[in-house]
Design a protein around this motif. Structure first.
Motif, PDB file in Angstrom:
ATOM      1  N   VAL A 145       9.331   8.879 -30.259  1.00 37.61           N
ATOM      2  CA  VAL A 145      10.429   8.021 -30.384  1.00 37.61           C
ATOM      3  C   VAL A 145      10.875   8.041 -31.942  1.00 37.61           C
ATOM      4  O   VAL A 145      10.006   7.531 -32.710  1.00 37.61           O
ATOM      5  N   ILE A 146      12.077   8.315 -32.275  1.00 44.14           N
ATOM      6  CA  ILE A 146      12.472   8.552 -33.536  1.00 44.14           C
ATOM      7  C   ILE A 146      13.798   7.782 -33.834  1.00 44.14           C
ATOM      8  O   ILE A 146      14.322   8.060 -34.894  1.00 44.14           O
ATOM      9  N   ILE A 147      14.140   6.686 -32.798  1.00 48.89           N
ATOM     10  CA  ILE A 147      15.327   6.034 -33.036  1.00 48.89           C
ATOM     11  C   ILE A 147      14.638   4.523 -33.080  1.00 48.89           C
ATOM     12  O   ILE A 147      14.242   4.035 -31.958  1.00 48.89           O
ATOM     13  N   GLY A 186      11.354   5.843 -25.146  1.00 49.57           N
ATOM     14  CA  GLY A 186      10.588   7.093 -25.062  1.00 49.57           C
ATOM     15  C   GLY A 186      10.962   7.948 -23.853  1.00 49.57           C
ATOM     16  O   GLY A 186      10.288   7.160 -22.711  1.00 49.57           O
ATOM     17  N   THR A 187      11.323   8.835 -23.632  1.00 45.38           N
ATOM     18  CA  THR A 187      11.613   9.775 -22.420  1.00 45.38           C
ATOM     19  C   THR A 187      10.268  10.613 -22.341  1.00 45.38           C
ATOM     20  O   THR A 187       9.506  10.906 -23.346  1.00 45.38           O
ATOM     21  N   SER A 188       9.953  10.484 -21.177  1.00 44.70           N
ATOM     22  CA  SER A 188       8.599  11.167 -20.820  1.00 44.70           C
ATOM     23  C   SER A 188       7.404  10.339 -21.263  1.00 44.70           C
ATOM     24  O   SER A 188       6.115  11.097 -21.135  1.00 44.70           O
ATOM     25  N   GLN A 444      24.264  10.598 -19.460  1.00 41.31           N
ATOM     26  CA  GLN A 444      24.041   9.976 -20.579  1.00 41.31           C
ATOM     27  C   GLN A 444      22.948  10.824 -21.502  1.00 41.31           C
ATOM     28  O   GLN A 444      23.080  10.628 -22.900  1.00 41.31           O
ATOM     29  N   TYR A 445      22.039  11.558 -20.972  1.00 44.38           N
ATOM     30  CA  TYR A 445      21.132  12.220 -21.591  1.00 44.38           C
ATOM     31  C   TYR A 445      21.602  13.121 -22.419  1.00 44.38           C
ATOM     32  O   TYR A 445      21.425  13.476 -23.670  1.00 44.38           O
ATOM     33  N   GLU A 446      22.725  14.041 -21.621  1.00 46.15           N
ATOM     34  CA  GLU A 446      23.162  15.132 -22.711  1.00 46.15           C
ATOM     35  C   GLU A 446      24.225  14.721 -23.696  1.00 46.15           C
ATOM     36  O   GLU A 446      24.498  15.212 -24.670  1.00 46.15           O
TER      37      GLU A 446
HETATM   38  C1  LIG Z   1      18.678   9.279 -21.383  1.00 44.59           C
HETATM   39  C2  LIG Z   1      18.323   9.009 -22.959  1.00 44.59           C
HETATM   40  C3  LIG Z   1      17.169   9.665 -23.381  1.00 44.59           C
HETATM   41  C4  LIG Z   1      16.582   9.272 -24.691  1.00 44.59           C
HETATM   42  N1  LIG Z   1      15.571   9.646 -25.023  1.00 44.59           N
HETATM   43  C5  LIG Z   1      14.931   9.427 -26.311  1.00 44.59           C
HETATM   44  C6  LIG Z   1      13.721   9.831 -26.697  1.00 44.59           C
HETATM   45  O1  LIG Z   1      12.904  10.481 -25.940  1.00 44.59           O
HETATM   46  N2  LIG Z   1      13.213   9.510 -27.847  1.00 44.59           N
HETATM   47  C7  LIG Z   1      14.120   8.766 -28.786  1.00 44.59           C
HETATM   48  O2  LIG Z   1      13.606   8.657 -29.889  1.00 44.59           O
HETATM   49  N3  LIG Z   1      15.476   8.596 -28.335  1.00 44.59           N
HETATM   50  C8  LIG Z   1      15.874   8.609 -27.299  1.00 44.59           C
HETATM   51  N4  LIG Z   1      17.070   8.468 -26.782  1.00 44.59           N
HETATM   52  C9  LIG Z   1      17.872   7.585 -27.831  1.00 44.59           C
HETATM   53  C10 LIG Z   1      18.996   8.461 -28.346  1.00 44.59           C
HETATM   54  O3  LIG Z   1      18.162   9.151 -29.594  1.00 44.59           O
HETATM   55  C11 LIG Z   1      20.145   7.305 -28.912  1.00 44.59           C
HETATM   56  O4  LIG Z   1      20.428   7.034 -27.641  1.00 44.59           O
HETATM   57  C12 LIG Z   1      20.911   8.013 -29.808  1.00 44.59           C
HETATM   58  O5  LIG Z   1      20.246   8.231 -31.257  1.00 44.59           O
HETATM   59  C13 LIG Z   1      22.227   7.025 -30.265  1.00 44.59           C
HETATM   60  O6  LIG Z   1      21.627   5.829 -30.461  1.00 44.59           O
HETATM   61  P1  LIG Z   1      22.416   4.628 -29.722  1.00 44.59           P
HETATM   62  O7  LIG Z   1      21.926   4.850 -28.240  1.00 44.59           O
HETATM   63  O8  LIG Z   1      21.777   3.369 -30.114  1.00 44.59           O
HETATM   64  O9  LIG Z   1      23.857   4.682 -29.796  1.00 44.59           O
HETATM   65  P2  LIG Z   1      24.643   4.085 -31.108  1.00 44.59           P
HETATM   66  O10 LIG Z   1      24.094   4.450 -32.379  1.00 44.59           O
HETATM   67  O11 LIG Z   1      24.366   2.382 -30.754  1.00 44.59           O
HETATM   68  O12 LIG Z   1      25.917   4.645 -30.881  1.00 44.59           O
HETATM   69  C14 LIG Z   1      26.980   4.084 -29.366  1.00 44.59           C
HETATM   70  C15 LIG Z   1      28.165   4.612 -29.746  1.00 44.59           C
HETATM   71  O13 LIG Z   1      28.847   3.591 -30.933  1.00 44.59           O
HETATM   72  C16 LIG Z   1      29.682   4.436 -31.656  1.00 44.59           C
HETATM   73  N5  LIG Z   1      29.029   4.509 -33.025  1.00 44.59           N
HETATM   74  C17 LIG Z   1      27.869   3.872 -33.588  1.00 44.59           C
HETATM   75  N6  LIG Z   1      27.783   4.094 -34.649  1.00 44.59           N
HETATM   76  C18 LIG Z   1      29.064   5.029 -35.290  1.00 44.59           C
HETATM   77  C19 LIG Z   1      29.366   5.438 -36.266  1.00 44.59           C
HETATM   78  N7  LIG Z   1      28.476   5.475 -37.478  1.00 44.59           N
HETATM   79  N8  LIG Z   1      30.494   6.122 -36.178  1.00 44.59           N
HETATM   80  C20 LIG Z   1      31.308   6.246 -35.288  1.00 44.59           C
HETATM   81  N9  LIG Z   1      30.979   5.612 -34.108  1.00 44.59           N
HETATM   82  C21 LIG Z   1      29.932   5.195 -34.027  1.00 44.59           C
HETATM   83  C22 LIG Z   1      29.811   5.691 -30.776  1.00 44.59           C
HETATM   84  O14 LIG Z   1      30.656   5.646 -29.999  1.00 44.59           O
HETATM   85  C23 LIG Z   1      28.413   5.699 -30.330  1.00 44.59           C
HETATM   86  O15 LIG Z   1      28.551   6.709 -29.218  1.00 44.59           O
HETATM   87  C24 LIG Z   1      17.382   8.776 -25.610  1.00 44.59           C
HETATM   88  C25 LIG Z   1      18.689   8.258 -25.107  1.00 44.59           C
HETATM   89  C26 LIG Z   1      19.230   8.550 -23.831  1.00 44.59           C
HETATM   90  C27 LIG Z   1      20.550   7.992 -23.342  1.00 44.59           C
END
Ligand SMILES: Cc1cc2nc3c(=O)[nH]c(=O)nc-3n(C[C@H](O)[C@H](O)[C@H](O)COP(=O)(O)OP(=O)(O)OC[C@H]3O[C@@H](n4cnc5c(N)ncnc54)[C@H](O)[C@@H]3O)c2cc1C
Length: 489
Positions: A145-147, A186-188, A444-446
């Motif tokens: 989990v890095i976000i 946290g996926t998996s 969404q994942y990809e």
């Molecule tokens: C199915 C799935 C599995 C995942 N698994 C993991 C995992 O195992 N571990 C983990 O750490 N994370 C995981 N993630 C999280 C993933 O890393 C985040 O979804 C990703 O980093 C984007 O953050 P967010 O979803 O908060 O989107 P946001 O950062 O909120 O962005 C959403 C949208 O807002 C707009 N936006 C936001 N900021 C900007 C900007 N600066 N400039 C332009 N547009 C912007 C864009 O349209 C963007 O697509 C997973 C996500 C998904 C969907």
């Protein structure tokens, strides 16, 4: 030593805190949301034992380990790693993104340049190397989990209205640190052994207490996972939902309710610069994402196989415009595979002697991925038509004497060898990839697994290497001028 599937399943029964559907899960290996994925991962571990030649390697310390932990030293190593990862994807059809090989790739990258961690203190380098060797030699499954949680993306952790919404250090003790807060997803994680915790999104001055990297065992006290709906739950059978029931790796909000982390599991401590450097001044990000692309190649091939079989079954495969759409799929699949192979072929050896997949090609394809996978799904949908819905609600209509004759009579193809059951089976499989909750989550994942699309495109921008292209244009520009000036020269 690589472990068996059975050993893996036993290790998951450790009283971890996983919540779903309002309840705490007693045992992830038997709960309907997690049983399918834990069995799938167990099978993957068995493959390593069954095919040691392909799946294991001799480590720097002379031991044998799962190839997912290999630090590649040559193009041949990269190829051998790719073949092992590809073999694993044959068990999942590329539908498990965070299988054990993903974060193992990050750790191989970290361990290949541990001096980055030493910049925060020699002990952090030791911690990193010790944990890498422990995970490698015991074939541990790491998730990450890095976000930080999605609350307000215009703010960093310290600017949020509660100090511990994001994961941070609550208390420092002689023997370790107490962690409080949450991470987005946290996926998996629910079926892994350890979780790597850090922050890959930019931090700024004032965010020091969130600038960390550490690992935590899933059984740690105070660590809680809140899983999203389980797509395997409540499904009537694998015949009806073949992918949801086997490959739902699950995603979960992660909460740290004052979790104790001993110092030996901490790799970066209150250091903003190193939190970023660990990912990008080591080949960690490249090796982890090289695994992702290897998996993605298989997934796209699987989607194409489905489209081809559907058109054959429906008798549309002889129609030139349909062949054109299958050709579009072939181009997309060739693009993904071509980028992957180019990144391997054009790898370079870095200062630490590590073979690094060429980032131009690795990030080039990642920048396209959010639209490319959507395009693939769209074409499969287009070619499938309504056949994905002209299916009985469950297999039971094939069993019920009142309904089974109608199933046989009206759901068919012109090919005598294809039974109604075969047709329904194929179309239900296709729907699970393109139309179910499982399929939607995969789209969404990809789009998001390596950051939002703009983040992936940013990597492509930074890693292309524009100099050669600009020089070419400058050479062209300097080869002519205003005609009058040419005459004077
Ligand atoms: C199915 C799935 C599995 C995942 N698994 C993991 C995992 O195992 N571990 C983990 O750490 N994370 C995981 N993630 C999280 C993933 O890393 C985040 O979804 C990703 O980093 C984007 O953050 P967010 O979803 O908060 O989107 P946001 O950062 O909120 O962005 C959403 C949208 O807002 C707009 N936006 C936001 N900021 C900007 C900007 N600066 N400039 C332009 N547009 C912007 C864009 O349209 C963007 O697509 C997973 C996500 C998904 C969907």
């Amino acid at each position: 030593m690589p472990r068996t599937g059975q050993q893996y399943l036993e290790s998951l029964q450790d009283n971890r805190n996983v919540y779903i559907d309002g309840e705490r899960v007693d045992n992830v290996t038997t709960h309907s949301a997690f049983k399918g994925i834990s069995q799938t991962v167990a099978r993957m571990y068995d493959v390593v034992n069954d095919e040691p030649e392909l799946m294991t390697y001799e480590t720097e310390d002379g031991t044998r380990a799962n190839k997912i932990y290999m630090i590649p030293r040559s193009r041949e190593d990269l190829e051998s790693r790719r073949k092992a990862i590809t073999r694993w994807t044959e068990e999942t059809y590329g539908l498990v993104g965070r299988s054990p090989d993903h974060v193992a790739g990050f750790f191989a990258g970290f361990a290949s340049n541990p001096d980055v961690f030493a910049r925060g203190g020699e002990q952090y380098k030791e911690n990193l190397l010790n944990f890498y060797k422990y995970a490698r030699d015991n074939d541990k499954f790491l998730s990450y989990v890095i976000i930080p949680p999605q609350i307000d993306r215009s703010k960093t952790a310290s600017e949020l209205d509660n100090e511990f919404l994001a994961t941070g250090v609550y208390e420092e003790r002689e023997d370790g640190i107490i962690i409080r807060g949450s991470q987005m997803l946290g996926t998996s994680a629910a079926v892994s052994d350890y979780m790597f915790v850090s922050c890959i999104t930019p931090l700024k001055e004032g965010d020091e207490k969130y600038a960390l990297s550490f690992v935590v065992p899933m059984r740690a006290q105070g660590l809680k996972l809140y899983a999203r709906p389980g797509y395997a739950m409540g499904k009537p059978s694998t015949f009806d939902y073949p992918l949801s029931t086997n490959f739902d790796e699950t995603d979960a909000l992660v909460v740290f309710d004052d979790v104790f982390i001993p110092w030996e599991h901490v790799f970066v401590y209150k250091n903003i610069e190193l939190t970023k450097a660990q990912f990008f001044e080591t080949p960690a990000h490249v090796l982890g994402n090289n695994q992702s692309q290897t998996r993605f190649v298989t997934k796209v091939k699987f989607a194409i196989g489905l489209a081809k079989k559907i058109t054959e079954m429906n008798g549309t495969d002889k129609i030139p415009p349909v062949q054109g759409r299958l050709g579009d799929l072939a181009s997309l699949a060739g693009t993904v595979e071509g980028f992957l192979l180019s990144s391997e072929y054009e790898c370079y050896i870095n200062e630490q002697g590590v073979a690094v997949p060429n980032p131009r090609f690795l990030y080039g394809i990642m920048g396209l991925q959010s639209t490319l996978y959507t395009d693939v799904l769209h074409i499969v949908r287009e070619l499938a038509g309504g056949g994905v819905l002209q299916v009985p609600s469950t297999y039971k209509e094939f069993v019920n004497p009142e309904t089974k004759d109608d199933m046989q009579k009206y759901i068919k193809t012109s090919n005598e060898d294809v039974t109604s059951e075969d047709k329904v089976k194929l179309f239900k499989l296709a729907w699970d990839l393109i139309g179910t909750e499982f399929g939607g989550r995969h789209q969404q994942y990809e789009m998001f697994y390596a950051g939002a699309p703009h983040v992936a495109k940013g990597h492509a921008y930074r890693n292309y290497g524009y100099q050669e292209t600009v020089e070419m244009v400058e050479k062209c520009l300097s080869s002519y001028s205003i005609p009058e000036l040419e005459k004077q020269n």
